[in-house]
Design a protein around this motif. Structure first.
Motif, PDB file in Angstrom:
ATOM      1  N   LEU A  30       0.823  -1.209   0.000  1.00 15.52           N
ATOM      2  CA  LEU A  30       0.000   0.000   0.000  1.00 15.52           C
ATOM      3  C   LEU A  30       0.858   1.261   0.000  1.00 15.52           C
ATOM      4  O   LEU A  30       0.528   2.248  -0.673  1.00 15.52           O
ATOM      5  N   LEU A  31       1.953   1.245   0.768  1.00 13.10           N
ATOM      6  CA  LEU A  31       2.852   2.403   0.802  1.00 13.10           C
ATOM      7  C   LEU A  31       3.390   2.717  -0.590  1.00 13.10           C
ATOM      8  O   LEU A  31       3.377   3.877  -1.040  1.00 13.10           O
ATOM      9  N   LEU A  32       3.840   1.682  -1.293  1.00 11.80           N
ATOM     10  CA  LEU A  32       4.444   1.895  -2.610  1.00 11.80           C
ATOM     11  C   LEU A  32       3.398   2.208  -3.674  1.00 11.80           C
ATOM     12  O   LEU A  32       3.641   3.018  -4.573  1.00 11.80           O
ATOM     13  N   LEU A  33       2.225   1.589  -3.578  1.00 12.92           N
ATOM     14  CA  LEU A  33       1.176   1.909  -4.542  1.00 12.92           C
ATOM     15  C   LEU A  33       0.697   3.345  -4.381  1.00 12.92           C
ATOM     16  O   LEU A  33       0.461   4.053  -5.367  1.00 12.92           O
ATOM     17  N   ALA A  34       0.576   3.794  -3.122  1.00 12.01           N
ATOM     18  CA  ALA A  34       0.045   5.131  -2.863  1.00 12.01           C
ATOM     19  C   ALA A  34       1.068   6.226  -3.120  1.00 12.01           C
ATOM     20  O   ALA A  34       0.707   7.308  -3.616  1.00 12.01           O
ATOM     21  N   PHE A  35       2.333   5.975  -2.808  1.00 12.99           N
ATOM     22  CA  PHE A  35       3.322   7.048  -2.842  1.00 12.99           C
ATOM     23  C   PHE A  35       4.443   6.834  -3.852  1.00 12.99           C
ATOM     24  O   PHE A  35       5.381   7.613  -3.896  1.00 12.99           O
ATOM     25  N   MET A  36       4.332   5.777  -4.664  1.00 21.64           N
ATOM     26  CA  MET A  36       5.281   5.602  -5.755  1.00 21.64           C
ATOM     27  C   MET A  36       4.553   5.357  -7.076  1.00 21.64           C
ATOM     28  O   MET A  36       4.713   6.115  -8.036  1.00 21.64           O
ATOM     29  N   TYR A  38       1.169   5.410  -7.890  1.00 23.39           N
ATOM     30  CA  TYR A  38       0.163   6.422  -8.236  1.00 23.39           C
ATOM     31  C   TYR A  38       0.797   7.772  -8.577  1.00 23.39           C
ATOM     32  O   TYR A  38       0.431   8.381  -9.605  1.00 23.39           O
ATOM     33  N   PRO A  39       1.738   8.302  -7.790  1.00 22.60           N
ATOM     34  CA  PRO A  39       2.362   9.584  -8.181  1.00 22.60           C
ATOM     35  C   PRO A  39       3.085   9.512  -9.524  1.00 22.60           C
ATOM     36  O   PRO A  39       3.039  10.475 -10.298  1.00 22.60           O
ATOM     37  N   MET A  40       3.759   8.374  -9.810  1.00 19.83           N
ATOM     38  CA  MET A  40       4.433   8.264 -11.099  1.00 19.83           C
ATOM     39  C   MET A  40       3.414   8.263 -12.244  1.00 19.83           C
ATOM     40  O   MET A  40       3.655   8.845 -13.314  1.00 19.83           O
ATOM     41  N   ALA A  41       2.259   7.619 -12.024  1.00 13.97           N
ATOM     42  CA  ALA A  41       1.201   7.635 -13.043  1.00 13.97           C
ATOM     43  C   ALA A  41       0.676   9.054 -13.246  1.00 13.97           C
ATOM     44  O   ALA A  41       0.382   9.471 -14.378  1.00 13.97           O
ATOM     45  N   GLU A  42       0.572   9.820 -12.176  1.00 13.84           N
ATOM     46  CA  GLU A  42       0.106  11.204 -12.270  1.00 13.84           C
ATOM     47  C   GLU A  42       1.109  12.070 -13.037  1.00 13.84           C
ATOM     48  O   GLU A  42       0.714  12.939 -13.823  1.00 13.84           O
ATOM     49  N   ILE A  43       2.380  11.837 -12.804  1.00 11.53           N
ATOM     50  CA  ILE A  43       3.403  12.591 -13.534  1.00 11.53           C
ATOM     51  C   ILE A  43       3.340  12.268 -15.019  1.00 11.53           C
ATOM     52  O   ILE A  43       3.460  13.157 -15.877  1.00 11.53           O
ATOM     53  N   PHE A  44       3.128  11.006 -15.349  1.00 11.25           N
ATOM     54  CA  PHE A  44       2.992  10.632 -16.755  1.00 11.25           C
ATOM     55  C   PHE A  44       1.769  11.308 -17.373  1.00 11.25           C
ATOM     56  O   PHE A  44       1.825  11.813 -18.506  1.00 11.25           O
ATOM     57  N   ARG A  45       0.664  11.328 -16.632  1.00 12.95           N
ATOM     58  CA  ARG A  45      -0.541  11.996 -17.142  1.00 12.95           C
ATOM     59  C   ARG A  45      -0.291  13.491 -17.344  1.00 12.95           C
ATOM     60  O   ARG A  45      -0.720  14.078 -18.343  1.00 12.95           O
ATOM     61  N   LEU A  46       0.426  14.098 -16.399  1.00 15.05           N
ATOM     62  CA  LEU A  46       0.716  15.525 -16.506  1.00 15.05           C
ATOM     63  C   LEU A  46       1.573  15.836 -17.727  1.00 15.05           C
ATOM     64  O   LEU A  46       1.464  16.914 -18.322  1.00 15.05           O
ATOM     65  N   ALA A  47       2.422  14.881 -18.122  1.00 17.01           N
ATOM     66  CA  ALA A  47       3.314  15.108 -19.261  1.00 17.01           C
ATOM     67  C   ALA A  47       2.594  15.002 -20.602  1.00 17.01           C
ATOM     68  O   ALA A  47       3.085  15.544 -21.602  1.00 17.01           O
ATOM     69  N   VAL A  48       1.447  14.323 -20.643  1.00 15.78           N
ATOM     70  CA  VAL A  48       0.773  14.090 -21.938  1.00 15.78           C
ATOM     71  C   VAL A  48      -0.658  14.623 -21.974  1.00 15.78           C
ATOM     72  O   VAL A  48      -1.354  14.435 -22.973  1.00 15.78           O
ATOM     73  N   TYR A 436       4.399  16.424  -6.537  1.00 15.74           N
ATOM     74  CA  TYR A 436       3.137  16.764  -7.201  1.00 15.74           C
ATOM     75  C   TYR A 436       1.942  16.244  -6.396  1.00 15.74           C
ATOM     76  O   TYR A 436       0.933  16.948  -6.218  1.00 15.74           O
ATOM     77  N   LEU A 437       2.035  14.999  -5.890  1.00 11.85           N
ATOM     78  CA  LEU A 437       0.949  14.435  -5.089  1.00 11.85           C
ATOM     79  C   LEU A 437       0.801  15.165  -3.761  1.00 11.85           C
ATOM     80  O   LEU A 437      -0.317  15.521  -3.352  1.00 11.85           O
ATOM     81  N   PHE A 438       1.910  15.402  -3.074  1.00 11.30           N
ATOM     82  CA  PHE A 438       1.848  16.013  -1.753  1.00 11.30           C
ATOM     83  C   PHE A 438       1.355  17.453  -1.807  1.00 11.30           C
ATOM     84  O   PHE A 438       0.773  17.953  -0.847  1.00 11.30           O
ATOM     85  N   ALA A 439       1.602  18.136  -2.932  1.00 13.61           N
ATOM     86  CA  ALA A 439       1.082  19.490  -3.086  1.00 13.61           C
ATOM     87  C   ALA A 439      -0.446  19.484  -3.100  1.00 13.61           C
ATOM     88  O   ALA A 439      -1.090  20.440  -2.648  1.00 13.61           O
ATOM     89  N   LYS A 440      -1.024  18.401  -3.604  1.00 13.60           N
ATOM     90  CA  LYS A 440      -2.486  18.292  -3.645  1.00 13.60           C
ATOM     91  C   LYS A 440      -3.082  17.976  -2.277  1.00 13.60           C
ATOM     92  O   LYS A 440      -4.184  18.434  -1.954  1.00 13.60           O
ATOM     93  N   ILE A 441      -2.389  17.186  -1.472  1.00 15.27           N
ATOM     94  CA  ILE A 441      -2.964  16.724  -0.201  1.00 15.27           C
ATOM     95  C   ILE A 441      -2.375  17.450   1.004  1.00 15.27           C
ATOM     96  O   ILE A 441      -2.631  17.060   2.144  1.00 15.27           O
ATOM     97  N   GLY A 442      -1.588  18.488   0.764  1.00 14.35           N
ATOM     98  CA  GLY A 442      -1.115  19.335   1.856  1.00 14.35           C
ATOM     99  C   GLY A 442       0.029  18.778   2.665  1.00 14.35           C
ATOM    100  O   GLY A 442       0.153  19.104   3.859  1.00 14.35           O
ATOM    101  N   LEU A 443       0.888  17.962   2.072  1.00 13.62           N
ATOM    102  CA  LEU A 443       2.023  17.405   2.800  1.00 13.62           C
ATOM    103  C   LEU A 443       3.349  18.082   2.452  1.00 13.62           C
ATOM    104  O   LEU A 443       4.395  17.671   2.949  1.00 13.62           O
ATOM    105  N   ILE A 444       3.299  19.111   1.595  1.00 17.38           N
ATOM    106  CA  ILE A 444       4.524  19.862   1.304  1.00 17.38           C
ATOM    107  C   ILE A 444       4.920  20.662   2.541  1.00 17.38           C
ATOM    108  O   ILE A 444       4.068  21.198   3.255  1.00 17.38           O
ATOM    109  N   ALA A 445       6.231  20.759   2.785  1.00 17.94           N
ATOM    110  CA  ALA A 445       6.761  21.471   3.954  1.00 17.94           C
ATOM    111  C   ALA A 445       6.256  20.854   5.255  1.00 17.94           C
ATOM    112  O   ALA A 445       5.958  21.561   6.218  1.00 17.94           O
TER     113      ALA A 445
END
Length: 578
Positions: A30-36, A38-48, A436-445
């Motif tokens: 779950l840790l890797l699916l949620a924070f590796m 899924y975020p990598m899939a989001e980055i790919f989506r953002l690129a295309v 990119y993921l943490f900016a959405k859920i408020g975990l930056i800084a």
């Protein structure tokens, strides 16, 4: 730590296997699916994908001739050269180390591993001073009458040298376990059959240790693709690598789509490397100690080269091998330790200039360090985050290790590869995706965001240590304790944990050190507010380099040495028990 050969098969002594215990790996999955994943899939989506829908313009720009293509070419070229040099220099060092026994081997291993656990930021900072215009190397060159040394920094040669210096210990500790597994009687047996010492080495030892060589090559090449600290500090504009462009696009230009496209390119490069590796050697050569490499044409060509070199080695003078190997190892260990030796005296400089050797002696910079709320806050935060990361990775890593060691479920192999996958993804690509993921859920800084990021990166190496530990445990002891009336909780508390505590301690220390030295995740997710010690040092080096940075480096080195000592102590106790 570098023994990636742990497999998920079941030992012959473990009775009554239960496929159902694979669920214990759920937290790690779950840790890797949620924070590796899924975020990598989001980055790919953002690129295309943009506001208008699917678009190829960002990826096309990343692959088009021009700046990005040149930087990508530089990244591949530098990474290949670093990989080659690490293997060429690392194999003789690993071979020499495998030939030692007892205390000499432990001492030599300490001096090789200490630079590995010392932050690349600290080592590159030290090279900046030592190789600078007024550095000691330039002074030696001028004293010998070889001219004025103005070009030691900010060129590709220095970048490759510094990256090799950083990655060389990884190559050694990856190849060392494989070399140790080779029957030492094979070499003299080959000589008995008429082969000379050098010919026996090239035609027997090299082919048998190819699994370690190939594993080290893959790890070093993938890690080198994402380097940005070394080229940023000791390189020039022509040595810019793709990691630097990603940071510039996201942190400076706020161009997320283009930065994501570059991150996707970096990820694809890593995946292509893994694919090529699998076609030549088989990915099982990393994951399975008993696996045989694929019988590919490239591999046969490599063995043919090895035979040819062995034939040429027959012409070398007899008796040259061991003395030359001892001299080579001594020189390599000295070079590995040089930047560590250099920055310690600079912390006691009496002047604000960073020079080696320093001018005068003073403790004023340590006073400034320990009276600065910024630096003390960074040290404290790094310690707390390191402890939290170590605790989290040990808990979920132990559960996953028990699951894979005790289960015969078909899900074991994909779970095993998923947990190891952060090792073959460049850290900067992981950091960008989590940012990119943490900016959405408020975990930056936030400290929690950094802990999660560090846990994703540290989990694979901690898991490998714990899996090796768990696989060496005799599970019949649990059954015996249960038959004598102990509860399951008592079995784990009074039987299993005392026996496994050495491996658990090694995993904890490794997780702490991975977090304490980490810069990439802290650079993105820290957001400039939650500053760890490496992040604070990075900012200070870029703004104004003063001896206070050397003081922070000394503090960092002392903390690393304390935990490294604990790691060695736990491993020595573990070896005595076995």
């Amino acid at each position: 730590m570098a023994d990636l050969s742990a497999d998920t098969t079941l030992g012959p002594r473990r009775p009554r296997l239960k496929a159902g215990v694979i669920w214990l790996a759920t937290p790690a999955v779950l840790l890797l699916l949620a924070f590796m994943v899924y975020p990598m899939a989001e980055i790919f989506r953002l690129a295309v994908v943009d506001q208008t829908g699917f678009t190829w313009k960002y990826m096309a720009k990343a692959m088009s001739p021009g700046l990005y293509a040149r930087v990508l070419g530089t990244t591949f070229s530098v990474s290949l050269q670093v990989t080659l040099w690490c293997i060429v220099l690392g194999y003789p060092l690993a071979y020499w180390l495998a030939g030692l026994r007892g205390r000499p081997q432990r001492v030599a291993l300490f001096f090789i591993l200490l630079p590995f656990w010392t932050s690349a930021l600290i080592k590159n900072f030290s090279w900046m001073v030592v190789l600078g215009r007024n550095g000691i190397v330039a002074q030696w060159i001028e004293a010998l009458g070889l001219g004025k040394a103005d070009g030691l920094l900010y060129n590709q040669t220095t970048v490759i040298f510094a990256m090799v210096h950083t990655m060389l210990p990884l190559a050694v500790i990856t190849m060392l376990p494989v070399i140790r597994q080779i029957d030492p009687r094979l070499h003299p047996a080959a000589m008995t059959l008429g082969a000379s010492g050098p010919r026996a080495f090239w035609q027997v030892m090299i082919p048998l240790s190819m699994r370690g060589i190939s594993s080290a090559s893959l790890l070093i090449f993938v890690a080198s693709l994402g380097f940005f600290v070394t080229p940023a500090l000791v390189g020039g504009p022509k040595q810019t690598m793709i990691g630097q462009l990603i940071i510039m696009q996201i942190n400076q230009l706020q161009n997320w789509s283009q930065g994501a496209a570059l991150a996707v390119m970096l990820l694809l490069a890593a995946l292509v490397s893994v694919f090529v590796f699998d076609r030549i050697f088989g990915i099982s050569s990393v994951a399975d100690a008993s696996a045989r490499p694929h019988d590919s044409r490239i591999r046969r060509f490599g063995l043919w080269i090895s035979d040819g070199v062995g034939a040429l080695a027959d012409r070398l003078p007899a008796g040259l091998g061991r003395p030359a190997l001892n001299t080579f190892a001594s020189v390599m260990i000295f070079v590995l330790m040089l930047p560590i030796i250099a920055f310690v005296p600079m912390a006691f400089s009496a002047t604000p200039e960073l020079r080696f050797p320093p001018q005068g002696f003073s403790l004023q910079w340590f006073h400034e360090l320990f009276t600065s709320q910024i630096w003390l806050g960074a040290i404290t935060r790094s310690m707390l985050i390191g402890f939290a990361t170590a605790a989290l990775t040990v808990v979920i890593g132990t559960l996953a290790a028990v699951a894979l060691a005790r289960s015969k479920s078909k899900a074991g192999t994909p779970v095993f590869l998923l947990i190891l996958s952060p090792m073959i993804i460049p850290p900067i690509a992981l950091a960008v995706s989590m940012f990119y993921l943490f900016a959405k859920i408020g975990l930056i800084a936030s400290n929690l965001g950094i802990i999660i990021g560090h846990s994703v990166i540290a989990l694979p190496i901690v898991f490998v240590i714990l899996l090796t530990t768990v696989k060496g445990y005799d599970w019949r002891l649990n059954d015996a304790a249960l038959t004598l009336g102990a509860s399951r909780a008592q079995v784990w508390r009074k039987v299993a944990l005392p026996i496994l505590q050495g491996g658990l301690a090694a995993g904890f220390v490794t997780g702490f050190l991975q977090s304490f030295e980490e810069l990439t995740v802290a650079l993105f997710i820290g957001g400039g507010l939650k500053t760890t010690l490496p992040r604070q040092m990075w900012d200070s080096i870029l703004l104004q380099a003063t001896p206070i940075i050397a003081c922070a480096s000394v503090v960092m080195l002392l903390i690393v040495m304390v935990f490294f000592g604990l790691l060695e102590l736990s491993q020595s106790r573990r070896s005595k028990k076995h």
